[in-house]
Design a protein around this motif. Structure first.
Motif, PDB file in Angstrom:
ATOM      1  N   VAL A  38      12.194  -0.513  -4.033  1.00  0.00           N
ATOM      2  CA  VAL A  38      11.248  -0.995  -3.020  1.00  0.00           C
ATOM      3  C   VAL A  38      11.905  -2.101  -2.199  1.00  0.00           C
ATOM      4  O   VAL A  38      11.770  -2.146  -0.968  1.00  0.00           O
ATOM      5  CB  VAL A  38       9.948  -1.505  -3.672  1.00  0.00           C
ATOM      6  CG1 VAL A  38       9.075  -2.225  -2.643  1.00  0.00           C
ATOM      7  CG2 VAL A  38       9.162  -0.348  -4.279  1.00  0.00           C
ATOM      8  N   LEU A  39      12.629  -2.988  -2.871  1.00  0.00           N
ATOM      9  CA  LEU A  39      13.341  -4.056  -2.165  1.00  0.00           C
ATOM     10  C   LEU A  39      14.413  -3.480  -1.243  1.00  0.00           C
ATOM     11  O   LEU A  39      14.593  -3.948  -0.112  1.00  0.00           O
ATOM     12  CB  LEU A  39      13.974  -5.020  -3.173  1.00  0.00           C
ATOM     13  CG  LEU A  39      13.010  -5.832  -4.039  1.00  0.00           C
ATOM     14  CD1 LEU A  39      13.786  -6.673  -5.051  1.00  0.00           C
ATOM     15  CD2 LEU A  39      12.140  -6.729  -3.182  1.00  0.00           C
ATOM     16  N   PHE A  74       6.005   1.629   0.860  1.00  0.00           N
ATOM     17  CA  PHE A  74       5.184   0.423   0.730  1.00  0.00           C
ATOM     18  C   PHE A  74       3.700   0.710   0.546  1.00  0.00           C
ATOM     19  O   PHE A  74       2.897  -0.219   0.501  1.00  0.00           O
ATOM     20  CB  PHE A  74       5.392  -0.469   1.961  1.00  0.00           C
ATOM     21  CG  PHE A  74       6.840  -0.683   2.306  1.00  0.00           C
ATOM     22  CD1 PHE A  74       7.743  -1.098   1.339  1.00  0.00           C
ATOM     23  CD2 PHE A  74       7.316  -0.447   3.586  1.00  0.00           C
ATOM     24  CE1 PHE A  74       9.091  -1.285   1.641  1.00  0.00           C
ATOM     25  CE2 PHE A  74       8.653  -0.633   3.907  1.00  0.00           C
ATOM     26  CZ  PHE A  74       9.543  -1.051   2.927  1.00  0.00           C
ATOM     27  N   GLY A  75       3.350   1.994   0.460  1.00  0.00           N
ATOM     28  CA  GLY A  75       1.964   2.363   0.209  1.00  0.00           C
ATOM     29  C   GLY A  75       1.811   3.113  -1.099  1.00  0.00           C
ATOM     30  O   GLY A  75       1.128   2.665  -2.018  1.00  0.00           O
ATOM     31  N   PHE A  76       2.489   4.255  -1.188  1.00  0.00           N
ATOM     32  CA  PHE A  76       2.363   5.104  -2.375  1.00  0.00           C
ATOM     33  C   PHE A  76       3.025   4.478  -3.603  1.00  0.00           C
ATOM     34  O   PHE A  76       2.433   4.431  -4.688  1.00  0.00           O
ATOM     35  CB  PHE A  76       2.972   6.478  -2.084  1.00  0.00           C
ATOM     36  CG  PHE A  76       2.738   7.485  -3.176  1.00  0.00           C
ATOM     37  CD1 PHE A  76       1.460   7.741  -3.648  1.00  0.00           C
ATOM     38  CD2 PHE A  76       3.798   8.183  -3.732  1.00  0.00           C
ATOM     39  CE1 PHE A  76       1.237   8.676  -4.658  1.00  0.00           C
ATOM     40  CE2 PHE A  76       3.593   9.116  -4.738  1.00  0.00           C
ATOM     41  CZ  PHE A  76       2.310   9.365  -5.203  1.00  0.00           C
ATOM     42  N   THR A  77       4.247   3.967  -3.434  1.00  0.00           N
ATOM     43  CA  THR A  77       4.969   3.397  -4.581  1.00  0.00           C
ATOM     44  C   THR A  77       4.246   2.206  -5.212  1.00  0.00           C
ATOM     45  O   THR A  77       4.114   2.149  -6.440  1.00  0.00           O
ATOM     46  CB  THR A  77       6.402   2.998  -4.177  1.00  0.00           C
ATOM     47  OG1 THR A  77       7.083   4.142  -3.667  1.00  0.00           O
ATOM     48  CG2 THR A  77       7.166   2.457  -5.373  1.00  0.00           C
ATOM     49  N   PRO A 118      -2.484   2.886  -1.686  1.00  0.00           N
ATOM     50  CA  PRO A 118      -1.983   3.791  -0.644  1.00  0.00           C
ATOM     51  C   PRO A 118      -3.033   4.157   0.400  1.00  0.00           C
ATOM     52  O   PRO A 118      -2.697   4.339   1.579  1.00  0.00           O
ATOM     53  CB  PRO A 118      -1.509   5.026  -1.423  1.00  0.00           C
ATOM     54  CG  PRO A 118      -2.083   4.901  -2.779  1.00  0.00           C
ATOM     55  CD  PRO A 118      -2.286   3.450  -3.036  1.00  0.00           C
ATOM     56  N   VAL A 119      -4.305   4.253  -0.002  1.00  0.00           N
ATOM     57  CA  VAL A 119      -5.355   4.580   0.972  1.00  0.00           C
ATOM     58  C   VAL A 119      -5.458   3.494   2.036  1.00  0.00           C
ATOM     59  O   VAL A 119      -5.446   3.773   3.246  1.00  0.00           O
ATOM     60  CB  VAL A 119      -6.717   4.771   0.266  1.00  0.00           C
ATOM     61  CG1 VAL A 119      -7.848   4.818   1.291  1.00  0.00           C
ATOM     62  CG2 VAL A 119      -6.715   6.048  -0.563  1.00  0.00           C
ATOM     63  N   PRO A 144       4.901  -3.900   3.910  1.00  0.00           N
ATOM     64  CA  PRO A 144       6.044  -4.366   3.109  1.00  0.00           C
ATOM     65  C   PRO A 144       5.728  -5.619   2.294  1.00  0.00           C
ATOM     66  O   PRO A 144       6.162  -5.742   1.143  1.00  0.00           O
ATOM     67  CB  PRO A 144       7.125  -4.638   4.162  1.00  0.00           C
ATOM     68  CG  PRO A 144       6.784  -3.736   5.291  1.00  0.00           C
ATOM     69  CD  PRO A 144       5.287  -3.732   5.329  1.00  0.00           C
ATOM     70  N   THR A 145       4.963  -6.550   2.879  1.00  0.00           N
ATOM     71  CA  THR A 145       4.607  -7.769   2.151  1.00  0.00           C
ATOM     72  C   THR A 145       3.746  -7.443   0.938  1.00  0.00           C
ATOM     73  O   THR A 145       3.954  -7.975  -0.159  1.00  0.00           O
ATOM     74  CB  THR A 145       3.856  -8.749   3.073  1.00  0.00           C
ATOM     75  OG1 THR A 145       4.699  -9.102   4.178  1.00  0.00           O
ATOM     76  CG2 THR A 145       3.468 -10.016   2.326  1.00  0.00           C
ATOM     77  N   ASN A 146       2.780  -6.553   1.122  1.00  0.00           N
ATOM     78  CA  ASN A 146       1.933  -6.143   0.002  1.00  0.00           C
ATOM     79  C   ASN A 146       2.757  -5.439  -1.073  1.00  0.00           C
ATOM     80  O   ASN A 146       2.564  -5.660  -2.273  1.00  0.00           O
ATOM     81  CB  ASN A 146       0.824  -5.217   0.501  1.00  0.00           C
ATOM     82  CG  ASN A 146      -0.163  -4.863  -0.592  1.00  0.00           C
ATOM     83  OD1 ASN A 146      -0.734  -5.725  -1.244  1.00  0.00           O
ATOM     84  ND2 ASN A 146      -0.359  -3.573  -0.814  1.00  0.00           N
ATOM     85  N   ALA A 147       3.692  -4.601  -0.632  1.00  0.00           N
ATOM     86  CA  ALA A 147       4.548  -3.892  -1.589  1.00  0.00           C
ATOM     87  C   ALA A 147       5.414  -4.868  -2.376  1.00  0.00           C
ATOM     88  O   ALA A 147       5.653  -4.676  -3.578  1.00  0.00           O
ATOM     89  CB  ALA A 147       5.431  -2.883  -0.852  1.00  0.00           C
ATOM     90  N   MET A 148       5.886  -5.927  -1.707  1.00  0.00           N
ATOM     91  CA  MET A 148       6.701  -6.931  -2.392  1.00  0.00           C
ATOM     92  C   MET A 148       5.912  -7.598  -3.520  1.00  0.00           C
ATOM     93  O   MET A 148       6.463  -7.917  -4.573  1.00  0.00           O
ATOM     94  CB  MET A 148       7.176  -7.998  -1.401  1.00  0.00           C
ATOM     95  CG  MET A 148       8.226  -7.547  -0.405  1.00  0.00           C
ATOM     96  SD  MET A 148       9.725  -6.912  -1.179  1.00  0.00           S
ATOM     97  CE  MET A 148       9.427  -5.156  -1.027  1.00  0.00           C
TER      98      MET A 148
END
Length: 247
Positions: A38-39, A74-77, A118-119, A144-148
């Motif tokens: 992800v990073l 950044f959504g599904f993962t 992801p939704v 991306p921030t949320n995924a981080m």
């Protein structure tokens, strides 16, 4: 069209490839490796936009491809990472199988709540593509921030010693609250500054420099915990930036 014009889209494809790899690793329960990819995807996401600006290689296809790549990376993962920790909280193991025949209805509902991420990421990306207010900045937390935030959890647990986080992850209610809050932040109306810069002057980028300096200071003070704190520091500095501009 010259080869140079294809560079941004090629980098975006590397973002998508990294996101697919991260998703596979998350499904298999290899959360630290999933977080690492992800990073890597985030680095490619930053570089594709930078290269497009430097090379003046903008295209409608590039914009759509970028959103599709972001949806995976950044959504599904992040949703799969959240699902793994809900498995840990309910079933005692991030590697546990999702078998509806062996689960109670309430357990199924709790596990599926991970896919709110992801939704709402999809809603956020669709909104960004049609919202003319977001050409120079963001409205709501970007994907991306949320995924981080979600990717930081396995990294913090791997590199640091934080027993209280392990205790929190054993409580599905805490994870669900985190899922709901971060999902709503994606589609919120909070104005957020963008990290992309047009020049390096202090006056034009004061809030960005202060934000980065605060992260360095936090890294010294709390070490690996700085990664999940990024989203909260980002929101705080965005609010300060907006209040300052209104004066």
């Amino acid at each position: 069209m010259s080869i140079v014009k294809h560079i941004p889209n090629t980098i975006t494809c590397l973002n998508l490839f990294s996101g697919c790899t991260a998703s596979l690793l998350a499904v298999e329960g290899h959360l630290e490796l999933a977080a690492a990819f992800v990073l890597i995807a985030a680095i490619f996401d930053f570089c594709d936009g930078l290269s497009a600006r430097l090379l003046k290689a903008y295209s409608p296809m590039g914009k759509e491809l970028d959103s599709l790549a972001d949806m995976v990376s950044f959504g599904f993962t992040p949703g799969l990472i959240a699902l793994a920790y809900l498995k840990y909280a309910i079933l005692g193991d991030v590697h546990a199988d999702f078998n509806p025949a062996e689960l109670e209805a309430s357990q199924i509902a709790i596990l599926l709540s991970a896919f709110l991420i992801p939704v709402f990421s999809g809603l956020r990306l669709a909104k960004f593509n049609v919202d003319t207010r977001q050409t120079e900045s963001f409205i709501g937390v970007n994907t991306p921030t949320n995924a981080m935030f979600w990717a930081s959890i396995p990294l913090v647990l791997h590199f640091g010693d934080y027993p209280f986080i392990v205790e929190w992850l054993a409580n599905p209610a805490i994870i669900i609250v985190a899922i709901v809050i971060t999902s709503l932040l994606l589609v919120s109306e909070i104005p957020m500054f963008a990290l992309k810069v047009k020049n390096l002057s202090w006056q034009d980028n004061k809030i960005r420099y202060l934000f980065l300096m605060s992260l360095v200071l936090l890294a010294v003070l709390v070490k690996w915990l700085v990664i999940p704190l990024v989203i909260f520091v980002y929101i705080l500095f965005s609010i300060i930036d907006n209040l300052t501009k209104k004066k």
